[in-house]
Enzyme design. Structure first.
Site, short mmCIF file in Angstrom:
data_model
loop_
_atom_site.label_atom_id
_atom_site.label_comp_id
_atom_site.label_asym_id
_atom_site.label_seq_id
_atom_site.Cartn_x
_atom_site.Cartn_y
_atom_site.Cartn_z
N GLU A 40 0.84 -1.22 0.00
CA GLU A 40 0.00 0.00 0.00
C GLU A 40 0.87 1.27 0.00
OE1 GLU A 40 -1.86 0.86 3.80
OE2 GLU A 40 -3.60 1.76 2.83
N LYS A 111 -9.60 2.14 -2.12
CA LYS A 111 -9.77 1.56 -0.78
C LYS A 111 -11.11 2.00 -0.18
CE LYS A 111 -7.12 1.45 3.58
NZ LYS A 111 -5.92 2.01 4.23
N CYS A 146 -5.14 -2.95 3.16
CA CYS A 146 -4.77 -2.68 4.56
C CYS A 146 -5.95 -2.73 5.53
CB CYS A 146 -4.00 -1.36 4.63
SG CYS A 146 -2.94 -1.25 6.10
N1 LIG Z 1 -2.99 2.01 6.37
C1 LIG Z 1 -3.87 1.36 7.08
O1 LIG Z 1 -4.96 1.04 6.61
C2 LIG Z 1 -3.48 1.02 8.48
C3 LIG Z 1 -4.44 0.06 9.16
C4 LIG Z 1 -4.09 -0.17 10.58
O2 LIG Z 1 -3.15 0.40 11.10
C5 LIG Z 1 -4.90 -1.10 11.36
O3 LIG Z 1 -5.93 -1.59 10.87
O4 LIG Z 1 -4.53 -1.37 12.50
#
Ligand SMILES: NC(=O)CCC(=O)C(=O)O
Length: 262
Positions: A40, A111, A146
């Site tokens: 990501e 996303k 993510c």
């Molecule tokens: N970039 C993200 O989506 C981080 C997600 C995260 O830190 C978490 O779900 O814990």
């Protein structure tokens, strides 16, 4: 089907252009793979919020061009991770791109679940609203990014629509590494699917990254797991294993839908 996950070191000290070139070289080195996956927001860093607006690109900007070229040079399917997209109306999105081996854009995915609650990505970016799948010759990819990993209903929707391999580029923090490893395996087991979860190494926006990219098979076995630093995982997947797992242990078939709310 051979898949490579490129767990890049993302460091604000390295200019975005040189990281882009480095990503291209790493992809070209994986020409023996069928599918290559990047993490990501590797051009900027998932937590480098202050750079998002400056580094935002139109959909067909420099990251798109470099990744299209790299997919073509290597002759691979390329999930190019995500970048900060600036849409024509000015909205920023966390957008993933998938290229076919001839360098054509096969799919893009914005996303859906933005991370940060009332700050960061959640306020700086717009939310996608469309689940995306990509049919490959040997499997069908379901895309997520993510924080999406925490929302099982998205994955179930992808699987119901035919996804067999769930691809999750991430910039997951080290302090929640246990959640990352647990949820990647959970999504594989409950959906009887391969999970390719590709994170970053390094620190950006003051947030140390977990690394520990992982490939999980449809039975929940970890086939490969990276350490905390830049690393490439290469794994041979057996696409037939998805159908076999679902036939031998038909839990997906045994779902009971439409129960009354208590
Ligand atoms: N970039 C993200 O989506 C981080 C997600 C995260 O830190 C978490 O779900 O814990």
């Amino acid at each position: 089907m051979r898949a490579s996950l490129i767990q890049m070191h993302v460091d604000p000290a390295e200019p975005v252009n040189s990281r882009r070139e480095r990503a291209g070289s790493l992809i070209r080195e994986r020409a023996s793979s069928d599918l290559v996956v990047l993490p990501e927001l590797w051009p900027v860093g998932a937590f480098a919020f202050e750079t998002f607006a400056d580094q935002a690109e139109p959909c067909e900007g420099p990251t798109h061009q470099a990744m299209s070229q790299a997919a073509r040079d290597a002759g691979v399917w390329l999930h190019a991770g995500s970048f900060v997209e600036r849409a024509p109306d000015g909205t920023l999105y966390n957008t993933s791109l998938v290229f076919s081996p001839d360098g054509a854009l096969a799919a893009s995915y914005r996303k859906i679940h933005r991370f940060g609650f009332d700050k960061g990505e959640a306020v700086l970016m717009g939310a996608g609203d469309t689940p995306v799948m990509v049919p490959l010759p040997d499997t069908t990819l379901g895309l997520a990014t993510c924080y999406d990993l925490r929302f099982p209903e998205l994955f179930r929707q992808l699987v119901d629509a035919g996804a067999q391999t769930l691809v999750i580029p991430a910039g997951w923090p080290a302090r929640r590494r246990a959640h990352w490893s647990l949820l990647a395996r959970a999504r594989a087991v409950e959906n009887q699917s391969y999970v390719l979860a590709c994170g970053t190494a390094g620190t950006n926006g003051g947030v140390e990254q977990a690394g520990h990219s992982v490939v999980v098979d449809p039975w929940g076995e970890v086939l490969a797991e990276a350490g905390p630093y830049e690393e490439v995982l290469t794994v041979d997947l057996d696409p037939a294993k998805v159908a076999k797992t679902r036939a031998d242990f038909p839990a997906l078939r045994d779902r009971v839908l439409g129960l009354d709310t208590p």
